[in-house]
Motif scaffolding. Structure first.
Motif, PDB file in Angstrom:
ATOM      1  N   MET A   1      -2.130   2.038   7.169  1.00  0.00           N
ATOM      2  CA  MET A   1      -1.333   1.036   7.870  1.00  0.00           C
ATOM      3  C   MET A   1       0.125   1.042   7.425  1.00  0.00           C
ATOM      4  SD  MET A   1      -2.274  -2.938   8.459  1.00  0.00           S
ATOM      5  CE  MET A   1      -4.029  -2.633   8.499  1.00  0.00           C
TER       6      MET A   1
ATOM      7  N   PRO B   1       5.471   0.142   3.232  1.00  0.00           N
ATOM      8  CA  PRO B   1       4.175   0.734   2.865  1.00  0.00           C
ATOM      9  C   PRO B   1       3.126  -0.346   2.557  1.00  0.00           C
ATOM     10  CG  PRO B   1       5.714   0.952   1.033  1.00  0.00           C
ATOM     11  CD  PRO B   1       6.477   0.324   2.163  1.00  0.00           C
TER      12      PRO B   1
ATOM     13  N   ALA C   1      -7.136  -3.120  12.814  1.00  0.00           N
ATOM     14  CA  ALA C   1      -7.061  -1.715  12.400  1.00  0.00           C
ATOM     15  C   ALA C   1      -8.325  -0.958  12.822  1.00  0.00           C
ATOM     16  CB  ALA C   1      -6.861  -1.619  10.889  1.00  0.00           C
TER      17      ALA C   1
ATOM     18  N   SER D   1     -10.598  -3.684   2.734  1.00  0.00           N
ATOM     19  CA  SER D   1     -10.097  -4.408   1.576  1.00  0.00           C
ATOM     20  C   SER D   1     -11.214  -5.250   0.951  1.00  0.00           C
ATOM     21  CB  SER D   1      -8.929  -5.293   1.985  1.00  0.00           C
ATOM     22  OG  SER D   1      -9.430  -6.480   2.548  1.00  0.00           O
TER      23      SER D   1
ATOM     24  N   GLU E   1     -13.601   3.522   4.159  1.00  0.00           N
ATOM     25  CA  GLU E   1     -13.236   3.903   2.793  1.00  0.00           C
ATOM     26  C   GLU E   1     -13.123   2.636   1.962  1.00  0.00           C
ATOM     27  OE1 GLU E   1      -9.982   6.566   2.240  1.00  0.00           O
ATOM     28  OE2 GLU E   1     -10.754   8.010   3.706  1.00  0.00           O
TER      29      GLU E   1
ATOM     30  N   ASP F   1     -10.863   6.564  -4.218  1.00  0.00           N
ATOM     31  CA  ASP F   1     -10.330   6.554  -5.584  1.00  0.00           C
ATOM     32  C   ASP F   1     -11.443   6.706  -6.615  1.00  0.00           C
ATOM     33  OD1 ASP F   1      -8.000   6.047  -4.217  1.00  0.00           O
ATOM     34  OD2 ASP F   1      -7.870   3.949  -4.782  1.00  0.00           O
TER      35      ASP F   1
ATOM     36  N   ARG G   1      -6.528  10.932  -6.764  1.00  0.00           N
ATOM     37  CA  ARG G   1      -5.393  11.842  -6.913  1.00  0.00           C
ATOM     38  C   ARG G   1      -5.055  12.151  -8.370  1.00  0.00           C
ATOM     39  NH1 ARG G   1       0.307  12.410  -6.782  1.00  0.00           N
ATOM     40  NH2 ARG G   1       0.770  10.350  -7.599  1.00  0.00           N
TER      41      ARG G   1
ATOM     42  N   GLU H   1      -8.317  13.900  -2.851  1.00  0.00           N
ATOM     43  CA  GLU H   1      -7.138  13.252  -2.265  1.00  0.00           C
ATOM     44  C   GLU H   1      -5.889  13.634  -3.049  1.00  0.00           C
ATOM     45  OE1 GLU H   1      -7.823   8.951  -2.292  1.00  0.00           O
ATOM     46  OE2 GLU H   1      -6.948   8.795  -4.267  1.00  0.00           O
TER      47      GLU H   1
ATOM     48  N   VAL I   1      -3.782  16.228  -2.577  1.00  0.00           N
ATOM     49  CA  VAL I   1      -3.565  17.654  -2.839  1.00  0.00           C
ATOM     50  C   VAL I   1      -2.156  18.031  -2.393  1.00  0.00           C
ATOM     51  CG1 VAL I   1      -4.318  20.002  -2.278  1.00  0.00           C
ATOM     52  CG2 VAL I   1      -6.013  18.167  -2.590  1.00  0.00           C
TER      53      VAL I   1
ATOM     54  N   GLY J   1      -3.883  15.671   1.670  1.00  0.00           N
ATOM     55  CA  GLY J   1      -2.701  15.571   0.820  1.00  0.00           C
ATOM     56  C   GLY J   1      -1.485  16.151   1.495  1.00  0.00           C
TER      57      GLY J   1
HETATM   58  P1  C2E Z   1      -5.713   5.210  -0.270  1.00  0.00           P
HETATM   59  O1  C2E Z   1      -6.707   4.820   0.750  1.00  0.00           O
HETATM   60  O2  C2E Z   1      -6.237   5.789  -1.525  1.00  0.00           O
HETATM   61  O3  C2E Z   1      -4.716   6.189   0.480  1.00  0.00           O
HETATM   62  C1  C2E Z   1      -4.078   7.284  -0.122  1.00  0.00           C
HETATM   63  C2  C2E Z   1      -2.608   7.020  -0.359  1.00  0.00           C
HETATM   64  O4  C2E Z   1      -2.027   8.197  -0.947  1.00  0.00           O
HETATM   65  C3  C2E Z   1      -1.794   6.779   0.903  1.00  0.00           C
HETATM   66  O5  C2E Z   1      -0.722   5.901   0.562  1.00  0.00           O
HETATM   67  C4  C2E Z   1      -1.262   8.151   1.234  1.00  0.00           C
HETATM   68  O6  C2E Z   1      -0.087   8.130   2.017  1.00  0.00           O
HETATM   69  C5  C2E Z   1      -0.982   8.687  -0.135  1.00  0.00           C
HETATM   70  N1  C2E Z   1      -1.036  10.153  -0.194  1.00  0.00           N
HETATM   71  C6  C2E Z   1      -1.698  11.005   0.620  1.00  0.00           C
HETATM   72  N2  C2E Z   1      -1.523  12.282   0.248  1.00  0.00           N
HETATM   73  C7  C2E Z   1      -0.729  12.251  -0.850  1.00  0.00           C
HETATM   74  C8  C2E Z   1      -0.190  13.277  -1.708  1.00  0.00           C
HETATM   75  O7  C2E Z   1      -0.409  14.476  -1.534  1.00  0.00           O
HETATM   76  N3  C2E Z   1       0.569  12.860  -2.755  1.00  0.00           N
HETATM   77  C9  C2E Z   1       0.834  11.532  -2.972  1.00  0.00           C
HETATM   78  N4  C2E Z   1       1.607  11.218  -3.991  1.00  0.00           N
HETATM   79  N5  C2E Z   1       0.333  10.546  -2.189  1.00  0.00           N
HETATM   80  C10 C2E Z   1      -0.433  10.912  -1.147  1.00  0.00           C
HETATM   81  P2  C2E Z   1      -0.358   4.640   1.457  1.00  0.00           P
HETATM   82  O8  C2E Z   1      -0.381   5.020   2.906  1.00  0.00           O
HETATM   83  O9  C2E Z   1       0.898   4.051   0.883  1.00  0.00           O
HETATM   84  O10 C2E Z   1      -1.568   3.666   1.202  1.00  0.00           O
HETATM   85  C11 C2E Z   1      -1.793   3.106  -0.059  1.00  0.00           C
HETATM   86  C12 C2E Z   1      -3.081   2.334  -0.111  1.00  0.00           C
HETATM   87  O11 C2E Z   1      -3.022   1.195   0.762  1.00  0.00           O
HETATM   88  C13 C2E Z   1      -4.289   3.125   0.377  1.00  0.00           C
HETATM   89  O12 C2E Z   1      -4.781   3.944  -0.661  1.00  0.00           O
HETATM   90  C14 C2E Z   1      -5.238   2.023   0.767  1.00  0.00           C
HETATM   91  O13 C2E Z   1      -5.951   1.574  -0.357  1.00  0.00           O
HETATM   92  C15 C2E Z   1      -4.307   0.921   1.234  1.00  0.00           C
HETATM   93  N6  C2E Z   1      -4.329   0.872   2.705  1.00  0.00           N
HETATM   94  C16 C2E Z   1      -3.664   1.637   3.609  1.00  0.00           C
HETATM   95  N7  C2E Z   1      -3.958   1.275   4.863  1.00  0.00           N
HETATM   96  C17 C2E Z   1      -4.849   0.252   4.772  1.00  0.00           C
HETATM   97  C18 C2E Z   1      -5.558  -0.563   5.729  1.00  0.00           C
HETATM   98  O14 C2E Z   1      -5.450  -0.391   6.954  1.00  0.00           O
HETATM   99  N8  C2E Z   1      -6.380  -1.525   5.223  1.00  0.00           N
HETATM  100  C19 C2E Z   1      -6.550  -1.720   3.888  1.00  0.00           C
HETATM  101  N9  C2E Z   1      -7.385  -2.694   3.476  1.00  0.00           N
HETATM  102  N10 C2E Z   1      -5.920  -0.974   2.974  1.00  0.00           N
HETATM  103  C20 C2E Z   1      -5.079  -0.010   3.405  1.00  0.00           C
END
Ligand code: C2E
Ligand code: MG
Ligand code: MG
Ligand code: MG
Length: 281
Positions: A62, A73, A94, A120, A148, A179, A202, A235, A237, A256
């Motif tokens: 999101m 973010p 969502a 969540s 997830e 995670d 990661r 995740e 990569v 990744g």
């Molecule tokens: P998550 O589900 O563990 O998502 C992975 C996060 O790592 C995502 O950040 C993604 O953009 C980032 N990522 C992916 N590939 C790489 C990479 O190669 N290197 C690095 N450094 N980062 C990478 P994002 O999009 O900021 O999301 C952060 C967290 O927010 C997510 O972790 C998830 O827990 C939460 N989130 C995102 N969207 C939703 C949603 O719709 N609902 C809920 N409840 N949580 C959400």
């Protein structure tokens, strides 16, 4: 300064606390407006099969497009949505939106990937969580929805979650432990969880390059997943070397920046039309 009484320290901290409370209230009202104005957007990040690097799934991530603020973010607003009781509404949106986008890909004649939505803690804790998901899937034409849920959230009240996730699984929905490795999942529970895959955090993927211990941890998680007949996904990569090692270690899927960053739905449409291994040249 000598020890303060409770009264004194309250005075000492009050201005700062008030400022923070005011900030939080301002953010809350901006978020309420964001819901009304439909400022939330789903980006999608592909997951690839390591054997051929083709898209096998996408994860919905999101974003908040606040006018004048650019892209916010999820780490900055999901916790606030949780605190003010708005996460249920946005989370439900969502799920529906992700299923809708998946049906658009299918209607365009594309091979629609499995679509994963993050859940969540408060969503999972609601008593009608499983019923709502089952009803949503029954009403949609989707075949492949995945949830997830982070390991620490599953382990919090694990017995109850086993029941709820069992219902969701019975409706054909996949469940990934997000995670994985960071949440103290006890080994006696991991075999009982009605889940379909483990997503290696990661941090462990980064740790692979630091030496044999880092490699040993990742290969143990992969072996554990396979012994339990679960799929395993890496995740975060970011390098070709990580991808190569993970494939050698028999990791099934990966996600990744190396393959693709989170992108808007239309970019996923273009990638599916192109139907080529990632990363794109
Ligand atoms: P998550 O589900 O563990 O998502 C992975 C996060 O790592 C995502 O950040 C993604 O953009 C980032 N990522 C992916 N590939 C790489 C990479 O190669 N290197 C690095 N450094 N980062 C990478 P994002 O999009 O900021 O999301 C952060 C967290 O927010 C997510 O972790 C998830 O827990 C939460 N989130 C995102 N969207 C939703 C949603 O719709 N609902 C809920 N409840 N949580 C959400
Ligand atoms: Mg996730
Ligand atoms: Mg994750
Ligand atoms: Mg993560």
């Amino acid at each position: 300064r000598r020890a303060r009484t409770a009264g004194e320290s309250l005075v000492f901290y009050a201005p700062e606390l008030n400022a923070r409370a005011a900030d939080a209230m301002a953010l809350e009202s901006r978020l309420r407006r964001a819901i009304d104005q439909q400022e939330f957007v789903l980006y999608y990040q592909p997951k690839v099969t390591l054997a051929d690097r083709r898209i096998c799934g996408v994860e919905a991530l999101m974003r908040w497009m606040e006018p004048g603020q650019g892209m916010v973010p999820p780490g900055q607003f999901i916790p606030v949505l949780e605190e003010c009781g708005l996460i249920g509404e946005v989370g439900q949106w969502a799920l529906k939106k992700a299923l809708h986008d998946q049906s658009e890909w299918r209607n365009a004649g594309l091979h629609a990937p499995r679509v994963a939505v993050n859940v969540s803690p408060l969503q999972l804790r609601r008593p009608d969580f499983a019923d709502d998901i089952v009803a949503l899937v029954a009403r949609s034409s989707s075949n492949e929805l995945e949830l997830e849920i982070t390991e620490s959230v599953i382990m919090d009240n694990v017995e109850r979650n086993i029941d709820a996730l069992g219902m969701v699984r019975a409706a054909g929905v996949s469940v990934a432990v997000d995670d994985f490795g960071t949440g103290y999942c006890s080994l006696s529970y991991i075999a009982k969880l009605p889940v379909t895959s483990l997503k290696i955090d990661r941090a462990f993927i980064v740790g692979m390059s630091s030496g044999p211990e880092g490699m040993a941890i990742v290969s143990s998680i992969i072996a554990l997943a396979h012994a339990l007949k679960l799929k395993v996904v890496a995740e975060g990569v970011e390098t070709e070397e990580q991808a190569r090692l993970l494939h050698l270690l028999r990791c099934d899927e990966a996600q990744g920046y190396l393959f693709c960053r989170p992108v808007p739905a239309e970019t996923i449409t273009a990638l599916l039309q192109r139907d080529m291994p990632l990363p794109m040249e």
